[in-house]
Design an enzyme around this catalytic site. Structure first.
Site, PDB file in Angstrom:
ATOM      1  N   ARG A  80     -13.433  -8.750   1.738  1.00 12.56           N
ATOM      2  CA  ARG A  80     -12.031  -8.453   1.393  1.00 12.56           C
ATOM      3  C   ARG A  80     -11.190  -9.690   1.665  1.00 12.56           C
ATOM      4  O   ARG A  80     -10.346 -10.079   0.854  1.00 12.56           O
ATOM      5  CB  ARG A  80     -11.506  -7.275   2.246  1.00 12.56           C
ATOM      6  CG  ARG A  80     -12.046  -5.900   1.873  1.00 12.56           C
ATOM      7  CD  ARG A  80     -11.503  -5.417   0.538  1.00 12.56           C
ATOM      8  NE  ARG A  80     -10.053  -5.367   0.490  1.00 12.56           N
ATOM      9  CZ  ARG A  80      -9.302  -4.370   0.973  1.00 12.56           C
ATOM     10  NH1 ARG A  80      -9.872  -3.314   1.511  1.00 12.56           N
ATOM     11  NH2 ARG A  80      -7.981  -4.408   0.882  1.00 12.56           N
ATOM     12  N   CYS A  94     -16.249   1.494   0.666  1.00 13.05           N
ATOM     13  CA  CYS A  94     -15.063   0.687   0.996  1.00 13.05           C
ATOM     14  C   CYS A  94     -14.663   0.817   2.455  1.00 13.05           C
ATOM     15  O   CYS A  94     -13.972  -0.043   2.987  1.00 13.05           O
ATOM     16  CB  CYS A  94     -13.910   1.066   0.074  1.00 13.05           C
ATOM     17  SG  CYS A  94     -13.367   2.780   0.240  1.00 13.05           S
ATOM     18  N   HIS A 119      -7.368   0.777  -6.388  1.00 16.93           N
ATOM     19  CA  HIS A 119      -7.591  -0.075  -5.215  1.00 16.93           C
ATOM     20  C   HIS A 119      -8.258  -1.374  -5.700  1.00 16.93           C
ATOM     21  O   HIS A 119      -9.419  -1.654  -5.393  1.00 16.93           O
ATOM     22  CB  HIS A 119      -8.471   0.662  -4.193  1.00 16.93           C
ATOM     23  CG  HIS A 119      -8.439   0.090  -2.813  1.00 16.93           C
ATOM     24  ND1 HIS A 119      -7.680  -1.021  -2.466  1.00 16.93           N
ATOM     25  CD2 HIS A 119      -9.090   0.466  -1.660  1.00 16.93           C
ATOM     26  CE1 HIS A 119      -7.854  -1.279  -1.180  1.00 16.93           C
ATOM     27  NE2 HIS A 119      -8.702  -0.399  -0.676  1.00 16.93           N
ATOM     28  N   GLN A 166     -10.106  -3.935  -3.359  1.00 22.43           N
ATOM     29  CA  GLN A 166     -11.413  -3.491  -2.864  1.00 22.43           C
ATOM     30  C   GLN A 166     -12.505  -3.774  -3.893  1.00 22.43           C
ATOM     31  O   GLN A 166     -13.576  -4.278  -3.555  1.00 22.43           O
ATOM     32  CB  GLN A 166     -11.367  -1.992  -2.538  1.00 22.43           C
ATOM     33  CG  GLN A 166     -12.664  -1.482  -1.954  1.00 22.43           C
ATOM     34  CD  GLN A 166     -12.937  -2.038  -0.563  1.00 22.43           C
ATOM     35  OE1 GLN A 166     -12.110  -1.943   0.324  1.00 22.43           O
ATOM     36  NE2 GLN A 166     -14.113  -2.631  -0.361  1.00 22.43           N
ATOM     37  N   ARG A 215       0.881  -1.173   0.000  1.00 19.91           N
ATOM     38  CA  ARG A 215       0.000   0.000   0.000  1.00 19.91           C
ATOM     39  C   ARG A 215       0.913   1.215   0.000  1.00 19.91           C
ATOM     40  O   ARG A 215       1.707   1.410   0.921  1.00 19.91           O
ATOM     41  CB  ARG A 215      -0.904   0.011   1.245  1.00 19.91           C
ATOM     42  CG  ARG A 215      -1.601   1.351   1.441  1.00 19.91           C
ATOM     43  CD  ARG A 215      -2.696   1.313   2.459  1.00 19.91           C
ATOM     44  NE  ARG A 215      -3.858   0.605   1.956  1.00 19.91           N
ATOM     45  CZ  ARG A 215      -5.073   0.675   2.485  1.00 19.91           C
ATOM     46  NH1 ARG A 215      -5.291   1.427   3.548  1.00 19.91           N
ATOM     47  NH2 ARG A 215      -6.072  -0.006   1.962  1.00 19.91           N
ATOM     48  N   ASP A 251     -17.194   7.154  -1.486  1.00 17.84           N
ATOM     49  CA  ASP A 251     -15.943   7.016  -0.736  1.00 17.84           C
ATOM     50  C   ASP A 251     -15.684   8.358  -0.051  1.00 17.84           C
ATOM     51  O   ASP A 251     -16.356   9.360  -0.353  1.00 17.84           O
ATOM     52  CB  ASP A 251     -14.809   6.661  -1.733  1.00 17.84           C
ATOM     53  CG  ASP A 251     -13.490   6.313  -1.063  1.00 17.84           C
ATOM     54  OD1 ASP A 251     -13.460   6.148   0.166  1.00 17.84           O
ATOM     55  OD2 ASP A 251     -12.477   6.210  -1.793  1.00 17.84           O
TER      56      ASP A 251
HETATM   57  N1  NVA Z   1      -9.941   6.540  -1.411  1.00 19.94           N
HETATM   58  C1  NVA Z   1      -9.575   6.162  -0.064  1.00 19.94           C
HETATM   59  C2  NVA Z   1      -9.809   4.698   0.142  1.00 19.94           C
HETATM   60  C3  NVA Z   1      -9.485   4.202   1.526  1.00 19.94           C
HETATM   61  C4  NVA Z   1      -9.660   2.721   1.669  1.00 19.94           C
HETATM   62  C5  NVA Z   1      -8.110   6.514   0.157  1.00 19.94           C
HETATM   63  O1  NVA Z   1      -7.297   6.317  -0.748  1.00 19.94           O
HETATM   64  O2  NVA Z   1      -7.782   6.997   1.255  1.00 19.94           O
HETATM   65  N1   CP Z   2     -11.160  -0.217   2.515  1.00 20.39           N
HETATM   66  C1   CP Z   2      -9.893  -0.271   2.948  1.00 20.39           C
HETATM   67  O1   CP Z   2      -8.961  -0.501   2.177  1.00 20.39           O
HETATM   68  O2   CP Z   2      -9.751  -0.092   4.283  1.00 20.39           O
HETATM   69  P1   CP Z   2      -8.379   0.130   5.081  1.00 20.39           P
HETATM   70  O3   CP Z   2      -7.855   1.478   4.685  1.00 20.39           O
HETATM   71  O4   CP Z   2      -8.793   0.075   6.533  1.00 20.39           O
HETATM   72  O5   CP Z   2      -7.422  -0.956   4.716  1.00 20.39           O
END
Ligand code: NVA
Ligand code: CP
Length: 306
Positions: A288, A260, A131, A134, A104, A220
């Site tokens: 997930r 998500c 992502h 997800q 990540r 989101d």
């Molecule tokens: N769009 C959000 C998703 C978090 C799971 C982010 O990138 O922070």
């Molecule tokens: N939806 C998601 O990826 O959650 P986290 O940021 O908690 O991993």
């Protein structure tokens, strides 16, 4: 066998997705009935987090142990990654010691570079651009509740972000439509989303119009990780992009709501929607783990004989 990475949704074909969704259902069934299933015994997953996480961390870590494997957890703060060791060197070293890597991070270019120098499959656990894990879980959740997603309409209300980009890739690949409504200045960029044509999505100024007749409404956070400096400006720009009961009424009567998570009730979604009868967010979060277990099995073992 060539290494198979999962860096974007388009890294698997529709046929491969059909297989992975089938395996996710079978693996979930085993989990629910406490049936031991250890196809990844002696395999190790390295998880590298340059951003915060709850679901991604728990789902990959619990999932890998349940498949008989083990996990190494690294963050920027507690590894040489945060002290500017070149990505190429990190990839070469880490991938000599583990069987699979989940990352990540910020730019998609970082994960692409890591994958180029990795001896083992690399999975995108979220980047600024995508992502895929997800959306893998989201489509699996849709299928569980409503059957095939082919020919259906997904309404996206909110930021033209990593989730929106990935929904567009999924629509192009799996044959459904996305109705996109984003505030001006926060539109999806087709080139960044990496889709070939505009045929699988339609843009709406008014979020209510995007929701009309939709089979699934999803949104989101207004401010994704890495964009915190824009928070105040975004709060103003996104004020009308809150999924409320009126928007859900504009969708099909049996429409689902997904998010998500983490969610901000009163910002991108009203509490009555996310905690209401059409919301499947808890199944979505749980899935997930099941979907990623199927993905890890596929990347490491291919189409296992069952
Ligand atoms: N769009 C959000 C998703 C978090 C799971 C982010 O990138 O922070
Ligand atoms: N939806 C998601 O990826 O959650 P986290 O940021 O908690 O991993």
């Amino acid at each position: 066998m060539a290494i198979k990475h999962y860096l974007q949704f388009s890294d698997l074909t529709a046929d491969e997705y059909a297989w992975v969704f089938e395996r996710a259902a079978a693996i979930k069934k085993k989990f629910k009935s406490y049936e031991k299933y250890h196809p990844l015994a002696d395999r190790t997953l390295a998880m590298i987090f340059e951003k915060a996480s709850t679901r991604t961390r728990v789902s990959f870590e619990a999932g890998m142990y349940q498949l008989g494997g083990s996990v190494v957890h690294l963050t920027t703060g507690d590894s040489q990654l945060g002290r500017a060791e070149p990505i190429e060197d990190s990839a070469k070293v880490i991938s000599r010691m583990v069987d699979l890597v989940m990352i990540r991070t910020f730019g998609q270019d970082k994960i692409e570079l890591f994958a180029q120098h990795s001896r083992v499959p690399v999975i995108n656990g979220l980047t600024n651009e995508f992502h895929p894990c997800q959306i893998l879980a989201d489509v699996f959740t849709y299928i569980e509740h409503r059957g095939s997603i082919q020919g259906k309409t997904v309404a996206w209300v909110g930021d033209g972000n990593n989730m929106a980009n990935t929904w567009l890739q999924a629509a192009e690949l799996l044959g459904f439509k996305v109705h996109l409504s984003t505030p001006s200045g926060y539109e999806v960029d087709q080139a960044i989303a990496g889709i070939r044509s505009g045929e699988s999505y339609k843009v709406f100024k008014d979020p209510m119009q995007a929701c009309r007749g939709a089979d699934l409404v999803t949104t989101d956070v207004w401010t994704s990780m890495g964009y915190e400096a824009e928070n105040e400006a975004r709060k103003k720009a996104f004020a009308d992009w809150c999924v409320d009961t009126e928007m859900m009424r504009a969708a099909k009567p049996d429409a689902l709501f997904m998010h998500c998570l983490p969610a901000h009730r009163g910002e991108e979604v009203e509490a009555d929607v996310i905690d209401g009868p059409q919301s499947v967010v808890w199944d979505e979060a749980e899935n997930r783990m099941h979907a990623q277990k199927a993905l890890m099995e596929y990347l490491l073992l291919g189409r296992v004989k069952t």
